[in-house]
Enzyme design. Structure first.
Site, PDB file in Angstrom:
ATOM      1  N   GLY A 115      -7.051  -5.672 -17.565  1.00  0.00           N
ATOM      2  CA  GLY A 115      -7.902  -5.904 -16.374  1.00  0.00           C
ATOM      3  C   GLY A 115      -8.359  -4.432 -15.832  1.00  0.00           C
ATOM      4  O   GLY A 115      -7.738  -3.361 -15.719  1.00  0.00           O
ATOM      5  N   HIS A 125     -22.092  23.629   4.920  1.00  0.00           N
ATOM      6  CA  HIS A 125     -22.291  24.228   3.787  1.00  0.00           C
ATOM      7  C   HIS A 125     -21.408  25.401   3.338  1.00  0.00           C
ATOM      8  O   HIS A 125     -21.032  26.097   4.291  1.00  0.00           O
ATOM      9  CB  HIS A 125     -23.862  24.971   3.820  1.00  0.00           C
ATOM     10  CG  HIS A 125     -24.139  25.358   2.714  1.00  0.00           C
ATOM     11  ND1 HIS A 125     -24.736  24.941   1.270  1.00  0.00           N
ATOM     12  CD2 HIS A 125     -24.455  27.051   2.287  1.00  0.00           C
ATOM     13  CE1 HIS A 125     -25.111  25.772   0.297  1.00  0.00           C
ATOM     14  NE2 HIS A 125     -24.704  27.052   1.032  1.00  0.00           N
ATOM     15  N   ILE A 159      -6.739  -0.999  -9.983  1.00  0.00           N
ATOM     16  CA  ILE A 159      -5.582  -0.567 -10.365  1.00  0.00           C
ATOM     17  C   ILE A 159      -5.331  -0.354 -11.727  1.00  0.00           C
ATOM     18  O   ILE A 159      -4.806   0.854 -12.102  1.00  0.00           O
ATOM     19  CB  ILE A 159      -4.279  -1.631 -10.173  1.00  0.00           C
ATOM     20  CG1 ILE A 159      -4.373  -2.049  -8.588  1.00  0.00           C
ATOM     21  CG2 ILE A 159      -3.149  -1.365 -10.399  1.00  0.00           C
ATOM     22  CD1 ILE A 159      -3.358  -3.341  -8.276  1.00  0.00           C
ATOM     23  N   CYS A 175       0.856  -1.315   0.057  1.00  0.00           N
ATOM     24  CA  CYS A 175       0.034   0.002   0.090  1.00  0.00           C
ATOM     25  C   CYS A 175       0.906   1.275   0.087  1.00  0.00           C
ATOM     26  O   CYS A 175       0.683   2.226  -1.032  1.00  0.00           O
ATOM     27  CB  CYS A 175      -1.017  -0.203   1.248  1.00  0.00           C
ATOM     28  SG  CYS A 175      -1.822   1.614   1.594  1.00  0.00           S
TER      29      CYS A 175
HETATM   30  P1  NAI Z   1      -9.242  -6.253  -9.540  1.00  0.00           P
HETATM   31  O1  NAI Z   1      -9.784  -7.153  -9.119  1.00  0.00           O
HETATM   32  O2  NAI Z   1      -9.764  -4.736  -8.924  1.00  0.00           O
HETATM   33  O3  NAI Z   1      -9.550  -5.989 -11.064  1.00  0.00           O
HETATM   34  C1  NAI Z   1      -9.059  -7.019 -12.019  1.00  0.00           C
HETATM   35  C2  NAI Z   1     -10.080  -6.989 -13.149  1.00  0.00           C
HETATM   36  O4  NAI Z   1      -9.335  -7.734 -14.355  1.00  0.00           O
HETATM   37  C3  NAI Z   1     -11.316  -7.641 -13.070  1.00  0.00           C
HETATM   38  O5  NAI Z   1     -12.125  -6.493 -13.731  1.00  0.00           O
HETATM   39  C4  NAI Z   1     -11.256  -8.800 -13.944  1.00  0.00           C
HETATM   40  O6  NAI Z   1     -12.419  -9.037 -14.600  1.00  0.00           O
HETATM   41  C5  NAI Z   1     -10.141  -8.372 -15.046  1.00  0.00           C
HETATM   42  N1  NAI Z   1      -9.457  -9.594 -15.621  1.00  0.00           N
HETATM   43  C6  NAI Z   1      -9.429 -10.657 -14.830  1.00  0.00           C
HETATM   44  N2  NAI Z   1      -8.570 -11.459 -15.899  1.00  0.00           N
HETATM   45  C7  NAI Z   1      -8.316 -10.846 -17.121  1.00  0.00           C
HETATM   46  C8  NAI Z   1      -7.936 -11.270 -18.320  1.00  0.00           C
HETATM   47  N3  NAI Z   1      -7.318 -12.449 -18.541  1.00  0.00           N
HETATM   48  N4  NAI Z   1      -8.056 -10.505 -19.433  1.00  0.00           N
HETATM   49  C9  NAI Z   1      -8.770  -9.076 -19.459  1.00  0.00           C
HETATM   50  N5  NAI Z   1      -9.397  -8.588 -17.928  1.00  0.00           N
HETATM   51  C10 NAI Z   1      -9.207  -9.557 -16.840  1.00  0.00           C
HETATM   52  O7  NAI Z   1      -7.821  -6.179  -9.275  1.00  0.00           O
HETATM   53  P2  NAI Z   1      -6.624  -5.059  -9.478  1.00  0.00           P
HETATM   54  O8  NAI Z   1      -6.985  -3.792 -10.211  1.00  0.00           O
HETATM   55  O9  NAI Z   1      -5.454  -5.719  -9.829  1.00  0.00           O
HETATM   56  O10 NAI Z   1      -6.391  -4.584  -8.023  1.00  0.00           O
HETATM   57  C11 NAI Z   1      -5.782  -5.654  -7.206  1.00  0.00           C
HETATM   58  C12 NAI Z   1      -6.458  -5.402  -5.611  1.00  0.00           C
HETATM   59  O11 NAI Z   1      -5.631  -4.126  -5.184  1.00  0.00           O
HETATM   60  C13 NAI Z   1      -7.845  -5.099  -5.432  1.00  0.00           C
HETATM   61  O12 NAI Z   1      -8.436  -6.101  -4.713  1.00  0.00           O
HETATM   62  C14 NAI Z   1      -8.279  -3.951  -5.006  1.00  0.00           C
HETATM   63  O13 NAI Z   1      -9.162  -3.912  -3.939  1.00  0.00           O
HETATM   64  C15 NAI Z   1      -6.730  -3.373  -4.404  1.00  0.00           C
HETATM   65  N6  NAI Z   1      -6.504  -1.808  -4.798  1.00  0.00           N
HETATM   66  C16 NAI Z   1      -7.368  -1.040  -4.344  1.00  0.00           C
HETATM   67  C17 NAI Z   1      -7.255   0.286  -4.722  1.00  0.00           C
HETATM   68  C18 NAI Z   1      -8.269   1.213  -3.792  1.00  0.00           C
HETATM   69  O14 NAI Z   1      -8.877   1.006  -3.073  1.00  0.00           O
HETATM   70  N7  NAI Z   1      -8.291   2.341  -4.649  1.00  0.00           N
HETATM   71  C19 NAI Z   1      -6.369   0.851  -5.498  1.00  0.00           C
HETATM   72  C20 NAI Z   1      -5.646  -0.296  -6.140  1.00  0.00           C
HETATM   73  C21 NAI Z   1      -5.687  -1.455  -5.542  1.00  0.00           C
END
Ligand code: NAI
Length: 459
Positions: A184, A443, A188, A44
């Site tokens: 994806g 406000h 992120i 993080c």
């Molecule tokens: P994510 O689970 O948010 O998104 C992954 C996306 O990739 C999904 O929409 C999925 O359908 C897609 N996907 C999976 N396989 C694929 C493929 N072969 N081809 C195309 N699309 C595909 O995961 P992400 O973005 O990697 O984040 C990881 C973790 O980090 C999450 O659990 C998130 O909660 C956490 N995170 C949280 C943040 C925040 O709260 N602002 C910021 C960054 C990360």
């Protein structure tokens, strides 16, 4: 037998879950040891939430400067210097990491920078070794986080770190790629798509689902997609990536239609996996599947062993990990405390940012909950209009039709991430619409939109 140092609590992993739990435990009088193998603050702080916010803020500043004339301000020759952006990001991270070291020292937590391995158990407690030494803990909190999912597709593994980037390398790029492909369209992926699009890359997001932003309220995620498209991002929904060889990403749709997308750099952001292996869980018999199995007190199947944060696989969010750490420590201290996840907010720091808490309409339908919705454009907020020339946003509130309690709040627009905790509190306290209306909102603020929407219900 070799003498080991005895602690009340050993925490493995110094990310948000681990360092916060260690601090809380030490403040409560437990002799606490914290192990971290890379850097305090974990993913993080070092290569996730915080550095990405530093980059996104630079992009926001750049965007403001580009459109300054709209607000009566003249800015000539606006440019962005990626080297300087990354250098500032590094400074932000350094400052905060040293802040956590200071926090641990102040709390009296012993920090060992090294890779810990659970070696076994004896009459005094759990044996954990690192850097050639063994330590004993009466209680153990495992907070080892998660790692990127790296699919076994052609071109991915062999080009990792050069052509194919993860959240780590994407925050270090010294040059802005001309063509940037994101695999994806989750949290992120969207944040980084937003950054690189603003600073000048041609961005394509490939997402296998028919929508972006995963479980986000569909109306909100559609609005975000439209706004990012308006700004120049291309979305290829319903496409799975087949390969990522330098220069080209091949994606294929459900009908087998292949599409070649040209790319200088690719970001792989298809989710994360709990770090359950290589830490010696087998040596004390801790059960795990996709994550370490835990109950609502974050207890594992082994007495006195807890698992918090990404490694238990519930919610991969830093703020959830903070709270889970507190629940685990309170349980150790014999204070009744349990995790409740129904009011767990989430934010995506795109421009515009989105924030939500509680149930979406889709989730209500899936669970057969009788619900009612009210929503208003953010343009009902005076501050929003004053600060956002031409922009729009939305606030949507979902309530239980009969009980009139708030089930979900979903926002898109500036400051959404700063407002959402108040909505989480309303859900946590099980406020009815009529209760929540009695809250006095400052406000003019964008948060007032929640109050406006509450008055849209017929109560
Ligand atoms: P994510 O689970 O948010 O998104 C992954 C996306 O990739 C999904 O929409 C999925 O359908 C897609 N996907 C999976 N396989 C694929 C493929 N072969 N081809 C195309 N699309 C595909 O995961 P992400 O973005 O990697 O984040 C990881 C973790 O980090 C999450 O659990 C998130 O909660 C956490 N995170 C949280 C943040 C925040 O709260 N602002 C910021 C960054 C990360």
């Amino acid at each position: 037998m070799r003498q080991t140092e005895l602690y009340d609590l050993i925490v493995i992993g110094g990310g948000p879950g681990g360092y916060n739990a260690a601090e809380r435990a030490a403040h409560a009088g437990l002799k606490t040891l914290l192990f971290e193998k890379r850097a305090l603050g974990g993913v993080c702080l070092n290569e996730g939430c915080i550095p990405s916010k530093a980059l996104l803020n630079s992009a926001k500043t750049y965007e403001h400067a580009l459109h300054a004339a709209t607000y009566g301000v003249t800015c000539n020759a606006v440019t962005i210097n990626q080297e300087a952006v990354v250098a500032r990001k590094a400074k932000v991270v350094r400052t905060l990491v040293s802040g956590i070291h200071a926090k641990m020292k102040h709390a009296g937590v012993t920090v060992v920078m090294g890779e810990a391995m659970i070696a076994g158990k004896d009459n005094n407690g759990f044996l954990v070794s690192a850097e050639g030494k063994t330590y004993t803990g009466k209680h153990l909190i495992i907070a080892t986080g998660s790692s990127n999912v790296i699919p076994p597709l052609p071109g991915i593994q062999e080009n990792l770190g050069s052509f194919v980037l993860t959240n780590r390398e994407v925050l270090e790029l010294r040059e802005i790629p001309r063509e940037f492909v994101v695999i994806g369209g989750g949290v992120i992926g969207l944040e980084m798509a937003c950054y690189y699009n603003t600073v000048g890359s041609k961005v394509t997001v490939v997402e296998m689902l028919d929508h972006i932003a995963g479980p986000t309220d569909r109306q909100i995620s559609t609005m975000l997609q439209k706004e990012l498209e308006r700004k120049g991002v291309t979305f290829l929904l319903g496409h799975n990536v087949q390969s990522a060889e330098p220069g080209t990403v091949i994606a294929v749709d459900a009908n087998g239609q292949r599409k070649a997308i040209s790319a200088d750099k690719v970001l792989l952001s298809i989710g994360r996996r709990a770090n359950c292996t290589g830490i010696g869980l087998e040596n004390i018999g801790v059960a795990y599947g996709r994550g370490i199995t835990t109950d609502t007190m974050c207890r594992t199947n082994v007495p006195n062993v807890y698992a918090i944060g990404d490694v238990n696989g519930h919610y991969m969010l830093a703020h959830t990990a903070y709270r889970e750490g507190e629940v685990a420590v309170n349980t150790i201290l014999g204070k009744g405390d349990t995790m409740r996840y129904h009011a767990n907010p989430s934010v995506i720091y795109t421009q515009p940012e989105i924030a939500s808490v509680g149930m979406t309409e889709e989730a209500c339908k899936a669970k057969g909950i009788d619900y009612e919705v009210s929503k208003l454009s953010m343009r009902y907020s005076g501050r929003f209009v004053a600060e956002n020339e031409g922009a729009d946003g939305l606030c949507k509130i979902i309530i239980d039709r009969k009980r009139r309690t708030i089930l979900g709040v979903h926002l898109i627009g500036i400051y959404s991430g700063e407002i959402i905790w108040g909505a989480a509190e309303m859900i946590e306290m099980q406020l009815r619409v009529t209760d929540a209306r009695q809250i006095i909102f400052p406000h003019p603020t964008v948060s007032e939109i929640i109050r406006e929407v509450l008055w849209e219900f017929n109560d």
